[in-house]
Design an enzyme around this catalytic site. Structure first.
Site, PDB file in Angstrom:
ATOM      1  N   GLN A 151      -4.551  -5.499   6.838  1.00 18.98           N
ATOM      2  CA  GLN A 151      -5.517  -6.487   6.520  1.00 18.98           C
ATOM      3  C   GLN A 151      -5.405  -7.982   7.162  1.00 18.98           C
ATOM      4  O   GLN A 151      -6.001  -8.792   6.539  1.00 18.98           O
ATOM      5  CB  GLN A 151      -5.262  -6.829   4.799  1.00 18.98           C
ATOM      6  CG  GLN A 151      -5.552  -5.344   4.104  1.00 18.98           C
ATOM      7  CD  GLN A 151      -6.844  -4.690   4.036  1.00 18.98           C
ATOM      8  OE1 GLN A 151      -7.815  -5.603   4.377  1.00 18.98           O
ATOM      9  NE2 GLN A 151      -7.141  -3.511   3.822  1.00 18.98           N
ATOM     10  N   HIS A 197       0.881  -1.036  -0.045  1.00 20.31           N
ATOM     11  CA  HIS A 197       0.130  -0.038   0.060  1.00 20.31           C
ATOM     12  C   HIS A 197       0.797   1.365   0.094  1.00 20.31           C
ATOM     13  O   HIS A 197       2.162   1.177   0.657  1.00 20.31           O
ATOM     14  CB  HIS A 197      -1.173   0.013   1.286  1.00 20.31           C
ATOM     15  CG  HIS A 197      -1.874   0.840   1.440  1.00 20.31           C
ATOM     16  ND1 HIS A 197      -1.735   2.339   1.678  1.00 20.31           N
ATOM     17  CD2 HIS A 197      -3.324   0.865   1.175  1.00 20.31           C
ATOM     18  CE1 HIS A 197      -2.955   3.000   1.996  1.00 20.31           C
ATOM     19  NE2 HIS A 197      -3.946   2.006   1.565  1.00 20.31           N
TER      20      HIS A 197
END
Ligand code: PLP
Length: 406
Positions: free
Chosen positions: A203, A123
């Site tokens: 996540q 990310h």
């Protein structure tokens, strides 16, 4: 406990919302999850009955808020099996946790000619803070490549490691593709090379059992809002020895021991890194989300999500022109895909018309999308409250989008 998604759904008031005349099908859980009523109630209770500033007063409410705030730290520390609650710093989220480490640990550990390793799956939050650090220090950023399935090339990683490597920063689960990375192995190899490792667990904590000591992670970052908790709060876990060795990240109240114009001394952990009034309600309410996850059982959640992932992947794959992006052997509950000749935004817009919320675009992973040569994907990300019927709705929506757009 028997897992019952229908029963769980009743805990989430927002799932009764209608969108475009259709019952909401919320499949944007990797961006943020919805909140169970007990989390919402805890927030209301805090502001109705418990609100005060922490660590500052002798009065009843201040003492109460401080106790709740510190108890929350303990609950979350146990959840990830940290050695001590003091190893948990309350931050705004994963992004701030990573910036804290890049800025503070980076300041004392990275010099000219040193290297920081990230992966192609990261990310932007786990790329840009390291780029800023490398620019500031004259260090270089190295990138672990990914294969066509969206898995990290561990052999290439081994070759990137050297005595110049100071920090390795990788995610445990990819938000774009769902790839589960072999972080224990990544950490072991980094430690052999003398580097420390930050794991981006944004996540992972809501889908799998995380044990920071078993992983031997040096730093571990995650966000409350992706694990059924509130926005604005997250956690940086760090090994005590490392956190102790780091300079403060921000200056202000709470992070000091004594202040004078000549010399200021800093507070002990964890307060050294919690300058100013923290997100007290967020921290307290996050522990409610953790308790909720623990009661349902992370293994039960993971099992249910795996079933839906397999079901959805197989059903969608039957659609002519459907292209799955990312088919790692180890995957969490993310289905990223494209329809031949159709832009992901258009697919997302048609799905929205049928009440289905998915994310479209780059998912804050622009280098990864470039690696695959695509303009982004449509991403359906599954949480504990999703059902087979909702996956069927997604499949029907995708078929409809394809008919309308091709
Ligand atoms: N890392 C990963 C893998 C993510 O999925 C996200 C959010 O999507 C982040 C970092 C950033 O999290 P936040 O915006 O909560 O700081």
């Amino acid at each position: 406990m028997m897992f019952d998604a229908e029963k769980i759904r009743k805990d989430f008031p927002i799932l009764d919302v209608h969108v475009n005349g259709k019952r909401l099908v919320y499949l944007d859980n990797a961006a943020t999850t919805q909140k169970p009523k007990r989390v919402i109630d805890a927030l209301v209770k805090y502001y109705s009955e418990e609100n005060s500033n922490v660590h500052r007063g002798v009065h009843f409410l201040s003492d109460k808020a401080t106790t709740l705030y510190e108890n929350s730290r303990k609950t979350i520390a146990e959840f990830i099996n940290a050695g001590k609650p003091e190893e948990l710093i309350f931050v705004r989220g994963t992004t701030e946790a990573i910036n804290l480490v890049a800025s503070s640990y980076g300041e004392v550990s990275v010099g000219t000619g040193d290297e920081v390793i990230v992966s192609h799956l990261e990310h932007h939050s786990n790329i840009v803070p390291w780029q800023i650090l490398c620019e500031r220090k004259g260090a270089s950023l190295k990138v672990i490549p990914v294969n066509d399935s969206g898995e990290l090339d561990i052999e290439a990683y081994r070759k990137l490691l050297s005595s110049r490597t100071k920090i390795v920063a990788v995610n445990q689960i990819s938000n774009s593709l769902g790839t589960v990375n072999p972080v224990r192995e990544i950490i072991r190899q980094a430690h052999d090379a003398g580097a420390v490792v930050l794991i981006d667990g944004a996540q992972a904590v809501q889908h799998s059992n995380v044990d920071v000591r078993e992983l031997d992670a040096d730093f571990y970052a995650f966000s409350g809002h992706k694990m059924y908790g509130p926005t604005g709060i997250g956690i940086l876990y760090g090994k005590e020895k490392l956190l102790d060795s780091m300079p403060p990240y921000q200056g202000g109240g709470d992070m000091i021991k004594n202040v004078s114009f000549e010399k200021t001394t800093y507070n002990e952990l964890p307060y050294k890194f919690e300058a100013g009034t923290p997100d007290i309600s967020g921290a307290i309410v996050l522990s409610e989300a953790v308790k909720y996850i623990k009661e349902i059982g992370i293994e039960n959640i993971a099992g249910h999500e795996r079933e839906l992932l397999e079901y959805g992947t197989s059903k969608l794959s039957e659609i002519d022109g459907f292209r799955l992006v990312g088919n790692a052997k180890e995957k969490a509950s993310v289905i990223s895909f494209l329809l031949d000749g159709i832009h992901p935004y258009d697919t997302g817009a048609i799905l929205d018309k049928t009440g289905i919320a998915v994310r479209t675009g780059l998912h804050c992973t622009e280098p990864l999308m470039k690696r695959f040569g695509i303009p982004g994907t449509v991403r359906a990300s599954i949480a504990m409250y999703n059902t087979k019927e909702e996956i069927d709705a997604l499949v029907n929506g995708v078929i409809k989008a394809k008919k309308m757009l091709s």
